[in-house]
Every structure is written in C-alpha cells, then in structure tokens.
Design a protein around this motif. Structure first.
Motif, PDB file in Angstrom:
ATOM      1  N   ILE A 151       0.650  -1.354   0.020  1.00 60.45           N
ATOM      2  CA  ILE A 151       0.075  -0.030  -0.045  1.00 60.45           C
ATOM      3  C   ILE A 151       0.993   1.295  -0.083  1.00 60.45           C
ATOM      4  CG2 ILE A 151      -1.751   1.239   1.418  1.00 60.45           C
ATOM      5  CD1 ILE A 151      -2.781  -1.279   2.402  1.00 60.45           C
ATOM      6  N   HIS A 152       1.986   1.136   0.600  1.00 59.46           N
ATOM      7  CA  HIS A 152       2.876   2.609   0.780  1.00 59.46           C
ATOM      8  C   HIS A 152       3.819   2.565  -0.026  1.00 59.46           C
ATOM      9  CE1 HIS A 152       0.516   4.123   4.195  1.00 59.46           C
ATOM     10  NE2 HIS A 152       0.340   2.747   4.503  1.00 59.46           N
ATOM     11  N   ALA A 153       4.348   1.602  -0.646  1.00 57.85           N
ATOM     12  CA  ALA A 153       5.484   1.568  -1.722  1.00 57.85           C
ATOM     13  C   ALA A 153       4.929   2.407  -2.821  1.00 57.85           C
ATOM     14  CB  ALA A 153       5.845   0.241  -2.049  1.00 57.85           C
ATOM     15  N   PRO A 154       6.098   3.348  -3.238  1.00 57.90           N
ATOM     16  CA  PRO A 154       5.926   4.249  -4.348  1.00 57.90           C
ATOM     17  C   PRO A 154       5.424   3.163  -5.455  1.00 57.90           C
ATOM     18  CG  PRO A 154       8.026   4.623  -3.477  1.00 57.90           C
ATOM     19  CD  PRO A 154       7.507   3.471  -2.783  1.00 57.90           C
ATOM     20  N   ARG A 155       4.345   3.687  -6.448  1.00 54.31           N
ATOM     21  CA  ARG A 155       4.069   2.983  -7.541  1.00 54.31           C
ATOM     22  C   ARG A 155       5.216   2.296  -8.442  1.00 54.31           C
ATOM     23  NH1 ARG A 155      -1.247   2.518  -6.841  1.00 54.31           N
ATOM     24  NH2 ARG A 155      -2.438   4.157  -6.006  1.00 54.31           N
ATOM     25  N   ASP A 156       6.196   2.963  -8.579  1.00 53.37           N
ATOM     26  CA  ASP A 156       7.152   2.721  -9.501  1.00 53.37           C
ATOM     27  C   ASP A 156       8.208   1.902  -8.753  1.00 53.37           C
ATOM     28  OD1 ASP A 156       8.203   4.641  -8.003  1.00 53.37           O
ATOM     29  OD2 ASP A 156       9.274   5.607  -9.626  1.00 53.37           O
ATOM     30  N   ASP A 157       7.715   1.517  -7.563  1.00 51.66           N
ATOM     31  CA  ASP A 157       8.871   0.902  -7.037  1.00 51.66           C
ATOM     32  C   ASP A 157       8.670  -0.879  -7.358  1.00 51.66           C
ATOM     33  OD1 ASP A 157      10.029  -1.095  -4.825  1.00 51.66           O
ATOM     34  OD2 ASP A 157      10.084   0.634  -3.406  1.00 51.66           O
ATOM     35  N   PRO A 158       9.947  -1.578  -7.839  1.00 50.08           N
ATOM     36  CA  PRO A 158       9.685  -2.932  -8.381  1.00 50.08           C
ATOM     37  C   PRO A 158       9.196  -3.910  -7.375  1.00 50.08           C
ATOM     38  CG  PRO A 158      11.943  -2.206  -8.382  1.00 50.08           C
ATOM     39  CD  PRO A 158      11.322  -0.954  -7.864  1.00 50.08           C
ATOM     40  N   ARG A 159       9.616  -3.544  -5.993  1.00 48.77           N
ATOM     41  CA  ARG A 159       9.114  -4.577  -5.076  1.00 48.77           C
ATOM     42  C   ARG A 159       7.745  -4.757  -4.766  1.00 48.77           C
ATOM     43  NH1 ARG A 159      13.210  -1.930  -0.915  1.00 48.77           N
ATOM     44  NH2 ARG A 159      11.800  -0.192  -1.771  1.00 48.77           N
ATOM     45  N   ARG A 160       7.043  -3.329  -5.201  1.00 53.21           N
ATOM     46  CA  ARG A 160       5.779  -3.203  -4.674  1.00 53.21           C
ATOM     47  C   ARG A 160       4.682  -4.738  -5.131  1.00 53.21           C
ATOM     48  NH1 ARG A 160       0.889  -0.191  -6.588  1.00 53.21           N
ATOM     49  NH2 ARG A 160      -0.035   0.337  -4.759  1.00 53.21           N
ATOM     50  N   THR A 161       5.038  -4.839  -6.506  1.00 55.68           N
ATOM     51  CA  THR A 161       4.071  -6.036  -7.014  1.00 55.68           C
ATOM     52  C   THR A 161       4.539  -7.250  -6.025  1.00 55.68           C
ATOM     53  OG1 THR A 161       5.431  -6.343  -8.659  1.00 55.68           O
ATOM     54  CG2 THR A 161       3.651  -5.051  -9.118  1.00 55.68           C
ATOM     55  N   ARG A 162       5.542  -7.464  -5.868  1.00 54.22           N
ATOM     56  CA  ARG A 162       6.271  -8.734  -5.161  1.00 54.22           C
ATOM     57  C   ARG A 162       5.567  -8.586  -3.732  1.00 54.22           C
ATOM     58  NH1 ARG A 162      12.250  -8.811  -5.005  1.00 54.22           N
ATOM     59  NH2 ARG A 162      11.918 -10.729  -4.083  1.00 54.22           N
ATOM     60  N   TYR A 163       5.359  -7.668  -2.934  1.00 58.73           N
ATOM     61  CA  TYR A 163       4.774  -7.437  -1.758  1.00 58.73           C
ATOM     62  C   TYR A 163       3.550  -7.948  -1.732  1.00 58.73           C
ATOM     63  CZ  TYR A 163       8.385  -4.225  -0.373  1.00 58.73           C
ATOM     64  OH  TYR A 163       9.758  -3.568  -0.062  1.00 58.73           O
ATOM     65  N   PHE A 164       2.638  -7.640  -2.929  1.00 58.31           N
ATOM     66  CA  PHE A 164       1.250  -7.825  -2.960  1.00 58.31           C
ATOM     67  C   PHE A 164       1.451  -9.482  -3.245  1.00 58.31           C
ATOM     68  CE2 PHE A 164      -2.471  -8.799  -5.382  1.00 58.31           C
ATOM     69  CZ  PHE A 164      -3.532  -8.391  -4.704  1.00 58.31           C
ATOM     70  N   ALA A 165       2.028  -9.848  -4.286  1.00 62.21           N
ATOM     71  CA  ALA A 165       2.153 -11.101  -4.794  1.00 62.21           C
ATOM     72  C   ALA A 165       2.169 -12.284  -3.552  1.00 62.21           C
ATOM     73  CB  ALA A 165       2.795 -11.597  -6.010  1.00 62.21           C
ATOM     74  N   LYS A 166       3.240 -11.904  -2.785  1.00 57.88           N
ATOM     75  CA  LYS A 166       3.638 -12.895  -1.856  1.00 57.88           C
ATOM     76  C   LYS A 166       2.489 -12.969  -0.709  1.00 57.88           C
ATOM     77  CE  LYS A 166       7.122 -14.887   1.188  1.00 57.88           C
ATOM     78  NZ  LYS A 166       8.327 -15.212   1.271  1.00 57.88           N
ATOM     79  N   GLY A 167       2.008 -11.720  -0.263  1.00 59.80           N
ATOM     80  CA  GLY A 167       0.992 -11.451   0.718  1.00 59.80           C
ATOM     81  C   GLY A 167      -0.374 -12.625   0.181  1.00 59.80           C
ATOM     82  N   LYS A 168      -0.561 -12.054  -1.066  1.00 58.29           N
ATOM     83  CA  LYS A 168      -1.836 -12.799  -1.513  1.00 58.29           C
ATOM     84  C   LYS A 168      -1.729 -14.350  -1.507  1.00 58.29           C
ATOM     85  CE  LYS A 168      -5.044 -12.816  -5.461  1.00 58.29           C
ATOM     86  NZ  LYS A 168      -5.249 -14.294  -5.233  1.00 58.29           N
ATOM     87  N   ALA A 169      -0.738 -14.642  -1.962  1.00 59.65           N
ATOM     88  CA  ALA A 169      -0.352 -16.239  -1.885  1.00 59.65           C
ATOM     89  C   ALA A 169      -0.341 -16.671  -0.315  1.00 59.65           C
ATOM     90  CB  ALA A 169       1.117 -16.673  -2.513  1.00 59.65           C
ATOM     91  N   LEU A 170       0.377 -16.024   0.312  1.00 61.55           N
ATOM     92  CA  LEU A 170       0.053 -16.842   1.816  1.00 61.55           C
ATOM     93  C   LEU A 170      -1.392 -16.817   2.214  1.00 61.55           C
ATOM     94  CD1 LEU A 170       2.954 -14.577   3.512  1.00 61.55           C
ATOM     95  CD2 LEU A 170       2.654 -17.155   3.143  1.00 61.55           C
ATOM     96  N   MET A 171      -2.110 -15.878   1.989  1.00 59.59           N
ATOM     97  CA  MET A 171      -3.342 -15.884   2.222  1.00 59.59           C
ATOM     98  C   MET A 171      -4.353 -16.680   1.554  1.00 59.59           C
ATOM     99  SD  MET A 171      -3.845 -13.980   4.945  1.00 59.59           S
ATOM    100  CE  MET A 171      -5.309 -13.942   5.026  1.00 59.59           C
ATOM    101  N   ASP A 172      -4.172 -16.880   0.090  1.00 58.61           N
ATOM    102  CA  ASP A 172      -4.772 -17.863  -0.585  1.00 58.61           C
ATOM    103  C   ASP A 172      -4.364 -19.372  -0.112  1.00 58.61           C
ATOM    104  OD1 ASP A 172      -5.680 -16.042  -2.247  1.00 58.61           O
ATOM    105  OD2 ASP A 172      -4.260 -16.403  -3.807  1.00 58.61           O
ATOM    106  N   ARG A 173      -3.055 -19.726   0.265  1.00 58.88           N
ATOM    107  CA  ARG A 173      -2.941 -20.999   0.947  1.00 58.88           C
ATOM    108  C   ARG A 173      -3.601 -21.085   2.506  1.00 58.88           C
ATOM    109  NH1 ARG A 173       2.383 -20.467  -1.420  1.00 58.88           N
ATOM    110  NH2 ARG A 173       2.808 -19.242   0.449  1.00 58.88           N
ATOM    111  N   ALA A 174      -3.798 -19.972   2.941  1.00 57.50           N
ATOM    112  CA  ALA A 174      -4.438 -20.074   4.267  1.00 57.50           C
ATOM    113  C   ALA A 174      -5.755 -20.559   4.211  1.00 57.50           C
ATOM    114  CB  ALA A 174      -4.528 -18.750   4.968  1.00 57.50           C
ATOM    115  N   GLN A 175      -6.559 -20.350   3.032  1.00 57.21           N
ATOM    116  CA  GLN A 175      -7.777 -20.660   2.985  1.00 57.21           C
ATOM    117  C   GLN A 175      -8.122 -22.105   2.312  1.00 57.21           C
ATOM    118  OE1 GLN A 175      -9.427 -18.045  -0.051  1.00 57.21           O
ATOM    119  NE2 GLN A 175      -8.890 -16.125   1.192  1.00 57.21           N
ATOM    120  N   ASP A 176      -6.957 -22.736   2.116  1.00 58.09           N
ATOM    121  CA  ASP A 176      -6.961 -24.264   1.772  1.00 58.09           C
ATOM    122  C   ASP A 176      -7.359 -25.196   3.099  1.00 58.09           C
ATOM    123  OD1 ASP A 176      -6.403 -23.579  -0.814  1.00 58.09           O
ATOM    124  OD2 ASP A 176      -4.414 -23.820  -0.838  1.00 58.09           O
TER     125      ASP A 176
END
Length: 176
Positions: A151-176
């Motif tokens: 949420i807070h990373a600058p839009r052009d920060d290359p890590r930003r999408t990785r933060y989201f992807a890993k967080g989502k992957a963790l939550m998606d697995r938690a639902q299994d």
C-alpha cells in the motif's frame, strides 16, 4: 504492551471524553516512561505499540511531543525483525505515513519511516512460507506486513508487486 488505540477510536466514534482522557493519560506515560529508551525496548512489540499510541495522540491533540516521540520510536528500529513486533511496527508506521500524507508532509520523517517499513517488506519477501503456515494467525500477520508495504510503496517501486503477490499467496494458501 500499550494496546490502547481502541480508546482513541472509541473517542473518535462516540465523542466520549473519558476514553480520550484515559488514552492521553497512557500516551503521556509512554512519552515520559523509563521504557521509552532503546535499551528498554527488548520486547519489540513495544516499539510498534508506542508508535501507534504516539501517532493517535498527535492526531488527537496536535501536540508536538507526541510527534517527536513517534519519530524516536521509528529511530529505535535499526534492522528489520519478524514476528508480532514486526507486524505492530509496520501497521503503526503505515498509520504514521497516512497521517503525514493527509497533512501534505512528504518530508525526511516520512521518507525515513517509509524506508524502515520497506526493510520489513524486503525481509518478509525472503522468509520461508513454511513458518507462517504453522498457524493461521502467523499467516495473517505475515500477509499484513506485506500488504501494508504494498500500500505504501511508491507505484514505481519494483518490489511493490512482489509484496502484494507474496501476501496474496500466503492468504490464498491459508484458505486451503
């Protein structure tokens, strides 16, 4: 552990002055407490809890002592760490950044806090997915760190999408 943000929230929602005064009594204690030193911050949860308290107190009163105390809490963090303390720090740092953004204050304190927050996001990108999978609560804490950094990373920060992807992957697995 200074979990008193709910008193400030209760005041915001109801106008109950007792909640406000109780909250500010604790906030004053955190500013003047012997625990308010780097040496005494052995339990890393205290850093985030105090930071959250100082941010709410500054928002409630605009008293500079709370702002300065918040900045000192950010300064206590030298290296990122994991666990509940990390989650509490990142959440509080996010609220601090929101406050700064709302006030149009994109300054050195904002930049320093953002950089420290993103250190946690970077650490959490490298952690094994196995540890947070042990308990749903840990999964949520890990994901919260990553999502807050997203949420807070600058839009052009290359890590930003990785933060989201890993967080989502963790939550998606938690639902299994």
């Amino acid at each position: 552990h200074c979990y008193v943000a709910s008193l400030a929230q209760h005041y915001y929602l109801t106008g109950d002055r007792v909640s406000r005064e109780a909250f500010l009594e604790v906030a004053d204690w955190t500013v003047h407490s012997p625990w308010f030193t780097r040496m005494m911050m052995g339990d890393k949860r205290g850093i985030g809890n105090f930071l959250m308290t100082h941010v709410y107190a500054h928002q409630l009163t605009r008293d500079r002592k709370y702002y300065e105390a918040a900045v000192k809490m950010v300064d206590h963090v030298k290296e990122p760490f994991e666990g509940l303390g990390a989650t509490l720090f990142v959440k509080a740092a996010g609220r601090f950044l929101d406050m700064k953004t709302d006030n149009g204050e994109i300054d050195a304190d904002y930049e320093k806090t953002l950089a420290k927050m993103l250190m946690f996001g970077d650490l959490y990108l490298t952690l094994s997915d196995e540890k947070p999978r042990q308990y749903l609560e840990q999964t949520c804490f890990y994901a919260e760190v990553l999502f807050t950094c997203y949420i807070h990373a600058p839009r052009d920060d290359p890590r930003r999408t990785r933060y989201f992807a890993k967080g989502k992957a963790l939550m998606d697995r938690a639902q299994d």
